[in-house]
Design a protein around this motif. Structure first.
Motif, PDB file in Angstrom:
ATOM      1  N   MET A   1       0.822  -1.208   0.000  1.00  0.00           N
ATOM      2  CA  MET A   1       0.000   0.000   0.000  1.00  0.00           C
ATOM      3  C   MET A   1       0.853   1.255   0.000  1.00  0.00           C
ATOM      4  O   MET A   1       0.500   2.268  -0.569  1.00  0.00           O
ATOM      5  CB  MET A   1      -0.897   0.007   1.241  1.00  0.00           C
ATOM      6  CG  MET A   1      -1.771   1.259   1.351  1.00  0.00           C
ATOM      7  SD  MET A   1      -2.912   1.130   2.741  1.00  0.00           S
ATOM      8  CE  MET A   1      -1.734   1.088   4.082  1.00  0.00           C
ATOM      9  N   VAL A 161      -7.010   5.337   6.565  1.00  0.00           N
ATOM     10  CA  VAL A 161      -6.805   5.890   5.224  1.00  0.00           C
ATOM     11  C   VAL A 161      -5.902   7.121   5.218  1.00  0.00           C
ATOM     12  O   VAL A 161      -5.648   7.699   4.166  1.00  0.00           O
ATOM     13  CB  VAL A 161      -8.153   6.258   4.565  1.00  0.00           C
ATOM     14  CG1 VAL A 161      -8.989   5.008   4.343  1.00  0.00           C
ATOM     15  CG2 VAL A 161      -8.920   7.287   5.385  1.00  0.00           C
ATOM     16  N   ALA A 183      -1.049  12.013   3.235  1.00  0.00           N
ATOM     17  CA  ALA A 183      -1.856  11.384   2.184  1.00  0.00           C
ATOM     18  C   ALA A 183      -3.171  10.898   2.761  1.00  0.00           C
ATOM     19  O   ALA A 183      -3.203  10.269   3.831  1.00  0.00           O
ATOM     20  CB  ALA A 183      -1.109  10.213   1.559  1.00  0.00           C
ATOM     21  N   ASP A 184      -4.254  11.210   2.067  1.00  0.00           N
ATOM     22  CA  ASP A 184      -5.586  10.741   2.430  1.00  0.00           C
ATOM     23  C   ASP A 184      -6.099   9.879   1.288  1.00  0.00           C
ATOM     24  O   ASP A 184      -6.420  10.391   0.214  1.00  0.00           O
ATOM     25  CB  ASP A 184      -6.517  11.928   2.680  1.00  0.00           C
ATOM     26  CG  ASP A 184      -7.843  11.509   3.288  1.00  0.00           C
ATOM     27  OD1 ASP A 184      -8.430  10.520   2.799  1.00  0.00           O
ATOM     28  OD2 ASP A 184      -8.280  12.160   4.248  1.00  0.00           O
ATOM     29  N   TYR A 185      -6.160   8.573   1.512  1.00  0.00           N
ATOM     30  CA  TYR A 185      -6.555   7.652   0.455  1.00  0.00           C
ATOM     31  C   TYR A 185      -8.042   7.741   0.158  1.00  0.00           C
ATOM     32  O   TYR A 185      -8.480   7.425  -0.952  1.00  0.00           O
ATOM     33  CB  TYR A 185      -6.161   6.223   0.830  1.00  0.00           C
ATOM     34  CG  TYR A 185      -4.684   5.962   0.655  1.00  0.00           C
ATOM     35  CD1 TYR A 185      -4.192   5.323  -0.477  1.00  0.00           C
ATOM     36  CD2 TYR A 185      -3.771   6.381   1.626  1.00  0.00           C
ATOM     37  CE1 TYR A 185      -2.835   5.093  -0.641  1.00  0.00           C
ATOM     38  CE2 TYR A 185      -2.416   6.163   1.464  1.00  0.00           C
ATOM     39  CZ  TYR A 185      -1.956   5.518   0.334  1.00  0.00           C
ATOM     40  OH  TYR A 185      -0.605   5.306   0.178  1.00  0.00           O
ATOM     41  N   ALA A 188      -8.227  10.862  -1.937  1.00  0.00           N
ATOM     42  CA  ALA A 188      -7.243  10.827  -3.032  1.00  0.00           C
ATOM     43  C   ALA A 188      -6.493  12.156  -3.120  1.00  0.00           C
ATOM     44  O   ALA A 188      -6.380  12.758  -4.196  1.00  0.00           O
ATOM     45  CB  ALA A 188      -7.908  10.495  -4.356  1.00  0.00           C
ATOM     46  N   CYS A 190      -3.029  14.594  -1.509  1.00  0.00           N
ATOM     47  CA  CYS A 190      -1.774  14.722  -0.769  1.00  0.00           C
ATOM     48  C   CYS A 190      -1.542  16.182  -0.440  1.00  0.00           C
ATOM     49  O   CYS A 190      -1.852  17.073  -1.237  1.00  0.00           O
ATOM     50  CB  CYS A 190      -0.599  14.195  -1.593  1.00  0.00           C
ATOM     51  SG  CYS A 190      -0.613  12.414  -1.883  1.00  0.00           S
ATOM     52  N   GLU A 213       0.786  11.416  -5.003  1.00  0.00           N
ATOM     53  CA  GLU A 213      -0.515  11.314  -5.668  1.00  0.00           C
ATOM     54  C   GLU A 213      -0.570  10.127  -6.629  1.00  0.00           C
ATOM     55  O   GLU A 213      -1.650   9.564  -6.876  1.00  0.00           O
ATOM     56  CB  GLU A 213      -0.831  12.607  -6.396  1.00  0.00           C
ATOM     57  CG  GLU A 213      -1.076  13.782  -5.438  1.00  0.00           C
ATOM     58  CD  GLU A 213      -1.124  15.123  -6.113  1.00  0.00           C
ATOM     59  OE1 GLU A 213      -0.773  15.175  -7.333  1.00  0.00           O
ATOM     60  OE2 GLU A 213      -1.468  16.109  -5.459  1.00  0.00           O
ATOM     61  N   GLU A 215       0.380   7.275  -6.065  1.00  0.00           N
ATOM     62  CA  GLU A 215       0.117   6.046  -5.306  1.00  0.00           C
ATOM     63  C   GLU A 215      -1.300   5.979  -4.767  1.00  0.00           C
ATOM     64  O   GLU A 215      -1.699   4.978  -4.170  1.00  0.00           O
ATOM     65  CB  GLU A 215       1.102   5.942  -4.131  1.00  0.00           C
ATOM     66  CG  GLU A 215       2.554   5.808  -4.555  1.00  0.00           C
ATOM     67  CD  GLU A 215       2.770   4.524  -5.334  1.00  0.00           C
ATOM     68  OE1 GLU A 215       2.235   3.484  -4.895  1.00  0.00           O
ATOM     69  OE2 GLU A 215       3.446   4.544  -6.360  1.00  0.00           O
ATOM     70  N   LEU A 216      -2.074   7.028  -4.938  1.00  0.00           N
ATOM     71  CA  LEU A 216      -3.437   7.055  -4.374  1.00  0.00           C
ATOM     72  C   LEU A 216      -4.450   6.364  -5.287  1.00  0.00           C
ATOM     73  O   LEU A 216      -4.272   6.308  -6.483  1.00  0.00           O
ATOM     74  CB  LEU A 216      -3.849   8.513  -4.122  1.00  0.00           C
ATOM     75  CG  LEU A 216      -2.982   9.268  -3.136  1.00  0.00           C
ATOM     76  CD1 LEU A 216      -3.477  10.702  -2.971  1.00  0.00           C
ATOM     77  CD2 LEU A 216      -2.954   8.561  -1.767  1.00  0.00           C
TER      78      LEU A 216
END
Length: 216
Positions: A1, A161, A183-185, A188, A190, A213, A215-216
């Motif tokens: 992740m 998240v 980062a907030d998944y 989405a 950063c 971003e 990786e989101l």
């Protein structure tokens, strides 16, 4: 992740041994004095034994009620050069020594309190004459030096998240923030926060954000 932005970048008293017998060979006679006088740690800092922090000095510690007591000793004769204490809470791991900023000097890392998955770590750095002074604290689940940049990085988690990766540089005044990347998944998104040491670092804000971003 998580990619490189979040992944692991990552006394009891001094024991003096009894008098030694007469050395049977010249190699024994030439052995360092501390090897016969101090209880040296086998592999890493451990309670009740001395871990060398320089060619001439070593660190020993003991656990107290709610804290630790540390003593810096001369390896040659066991003389006490410095004594200091630090608190600790419910952290499951003990103190350790690591060269966090890749300058050849070991830093003392003292885990304090663990909540959720994050632990508060108090950092002490070597200064003149290999003595230790408090440098500040960081919080997260992975405290690791970045061997390429010399920065100290730590990953932390705010929720299932939400993740952060924070970097510091170690100066004579202690830890100074370089940047924090959140980062907030779920959203989405950063967010990059630049610290006082960011401008002098080799990092590029756009590259950091774009890498996060992606990786989101």
């Amino acid at each position: 992740m998580m990619n490189v932005y979040w992944s692991a970048l990552g006394v009891v008293s001094l024991t003096l041994l009894g008098a030694c017998s007469q050395p049977s060979s010249s190699s024994e006679a030439d052995a360092p004095a501390h090897s016969a006088r101090l209880a040296m740690c086998g592999d890493g800092l451990a309670e009740g034994c001395v871990e060398a922090v320089s060619d001439t000095k070593g660190l020993i510690y003991s656990a107290t009620d709610g804290g630790y007591e540390f003593r810096l000793l001369a390896l040659e004769d066991g003389a006490e050069l410095q004594r200091f204490g630090e608190e600790h809470g419910n952290a499951v791991s003990g103190p350790s020594l690591e060269d966090l900023d890749q300058d050849g000097d070991l830093e003392l890392i003292i885990p304090d309190f663990t909540g959720n998955v994050n632990t508060v770590y108090r950092i002490w750095q070597q200064v003149s004459d290999a003595r230790f002074e408090p440098a500040g604290e960081v919080s997260g689940f992975d405290l690791t030096p970045d061997v390429q940049t010399g920065l100290i990085g730590i990953s932390s988690r705010g929720s299932a998240v939400q993740y952060s990766y924070t970097t510091h540089v170690l100066t004579e005044d202690g830890l100074v923030l370089v940047y924090q990347l959140d980062a907030d998944y779920a959203d989405a998104a950063c967010v990059l926060t630049q610290g006082p040491a960011f401008e002098a670092s080799s990092h590029d804000a756009d590259l950091l954000l774009n890498g996060c971003e992606a990786e989101l």
